[in-house]
Design an enzyme around this catalytic site. Structure first.
Site, PDB file in Angstrom:
ATOM      1  N   GLU A  31      41.921   4.410  13.965  1.00 41.09           N
ATOM      2  CA  GLU A  31      42.423   3.110  14.559  1.00 41.09           C
ATOM      3  C   GLU A  31      42.895   3.985  16.261  1.00 41.09           C
ATOM      4  O   GLU A  31      43.025   5.261  16.317  1.00 41.09           O
ATOM      5  CB  GLU A  31      44.703   2.709  13.567  1.00 41.09           C
ATOM      6  CG  GLU A  31      45.245   4.621  14.321  1.00 41.09           C
ATOM      7  CD  GLU A  31      46.578   4.272  15.238  1.00 41.09           C
ATOM      8  OE1 GLU A  31      47.146   3.212  15.358  1.00 41.09           O
ATOM      9  OE2 GLU A  31      47.134   4.776  13.988  1.00 41.09           O
ATOM     10  N   LYS A 165      57.853   8.314  11.257  1.00 43.53           N
ATOM     11  CA  LYS A 165      58.257   9.418  11.174  1.00 43.53           C
ATOM     12  C   LYS A 165      60.230   8.613  10.430  1.00 43.53           C
ATOM     13  O   LYS A 165      60.958   7.572  10.376  1.00 43.53           O
ATOM     14  CB  LYS A 165      58.337   9.265  12.322  1.00 43.53           C
ATOM     15  CG  LYS A 165      57.103   9.558  13.312  1.00 43.53           C
ATOM     16  CD  LYS A 165      57.312   9.777  14.378  1.00 43.53           C
ATOM     17  CE  LYS A 165      56.146  10.022  15.341  1.00 43.53           C
ATOM     18  NZ  LYS A 165      54.747   9.626  14.852  1.00 43.53           N
TER      19      LYS A 165
END
Ligand code: PSU
Ligand code: MN
Length: 328
Positions: A31, A165
């Site tokens: 990406e 995260k």
């Protein structure tokens, strides 16, 4: 390839990538949001090249994906990578944005969601990134759930990541992946990683020990044809390379408070937090981020090689159609 590609005024596949796909060589999609909005300049330029090298070290061909002047590029040259890494105005494009930005002849970086969708379009089955988007804390009020999850539910690409995260609701993210029927595999771990932390405190439903086994999941799911969801392969940082927990917890608390104070929302949330971490961790968040992305790229390269080999083997064994086999 699953579909005929759109015409070249819309999608260009880099020559090396096209040849690799035609020859049945492993290809790994990468990406560009991580480059444009996840890593600081000028480190992003160096890291972009290192990520591609890591894919090659795994034995596969890298295909970094981005939209440049309205054209989707599957595979970027050095000049194009430089552009993605340097243009401060480059947009962050999720799947819903790609067609709009293409129509308006704009440029943009692709997220996990849009990179997966475009990789699938090109016939690429393995994708490496850092962290997956997920369910944000407080999502029951804000409805902030990354499009990454919904797209993975309908896009048969294996995404190698270091979990999510802990700025996100990790339990909520794992529950949502279950609801969306996206399998989650831990690579040599029972614990779902927490990006900077090796263990988020949540378990993975499945564990694999080798790249070959991860690839076998992809190929077997394909042959079974139960659904067209992607697969998450969660690859943790080694425990001695994770970010110090005290520093980590402080950054998360401060980062979330900052978002509140600045009224940040929507697609700006993740980039703003990453920027805060990189500015306030004395280099630790960047160090860990780079290490985990490189490890994921390397592993994805190995998985892509195996997917290509196993696909070739299963096609030659079973011929054109798939043969039902005895037993469960
Ligand atoms: N998580 C990270 N680093 C990132 C991203 C996520 O640890 O750079 C990026 C990826 O491109 C991911 C996107 O697809 O953020 C998710 O954004 P959102 O939460 O706005 O859907
Ligand atoms: Mn969001």
């Amino acid at each position: 390839m699953p579909h005929a590609l759109p015409s070249p005024d819309l999608v260009v596949v880099h020559e090396e990538v096209r040849e690799a796909l035609a020859a049945g060589v492993g290809v790994v999609a990468l990406e560009s949001t991580i480059l444009a909005h996840g890593l600081p300049h000028p480190d992003n330029v160096t890291v972009a090249a290192q990520i591609e090298d890591a894919v090659r070290a795994g034995g596969a061909v890298p295909a970094t994906i981005a939209l440049l002047d309205g054209v989707v590029h599957i595979g970027l040259g050095a000049r194009e990578v430089e552009r993605v890494c340097t243009d401060p105005d480059i947009a962050k494009l999720s799947v819903r944005d790609v067609g709009v930005a293409a129509a308006l002849r704009l440029s943009g970086a692709t997220t996990v969601a849009s990179t997966s969708a475009l990789a699938h379009l090109a016939g690429i089955r393995v994708f490496a990134t850092g962290g997956l988007g997920g369910v944000h804390r407080g999502a029951s009020e804000t409805f902030d759930v990354s499009a990454d999850l919904g797209v993975l539910a309908s896009t048969p690409v294996l995404v190698v990541c270091a979990g999510v995260k802990s700025i996100l609701d990790v339990a909520g993210t794992l529950e949502t992946l279950e609801t969306l029927s996206v399998p989650v595999l831990g690579f040599r771990t029972d614990a779902f990683p927490g990006f900077y932390l090796s263990d988020s405190g949540h378990e993975v439903p499945w564990r694999v020990e080798t790249a070959a086994d991860a690839a076998r999941v992809v190929v077997t799911r394909d042959r079974l044809g139960t659904d067209a969801a992607g697969v998450v392969l969660a690859n943790p940082l080694p425990a001695d390379r994770q970010v110090d927990r005290e520093l980590h917890d402080r950054l998360v608390t401060e980062g979330l408070a900052l978002l509140e104070r600045e009224g940040v929302h929507g697609k700006d949330v993740t980039p703003r937090l990453l920027e805060y971490f990189h500015d306030h961790s004395g280099g630790e968040s960047l160090r860990a981020n780079v290490e985990l992305v490189l490890a994921n790229a390397r592993l994805a390269g190995e998985v892509a090689v195996e997917v290509a080999a196993q696909t070739a083997a299963s096609t030659s064994e079973t011929g054109a159609g798939s043969t039902p086999s005895a037993g469960a």
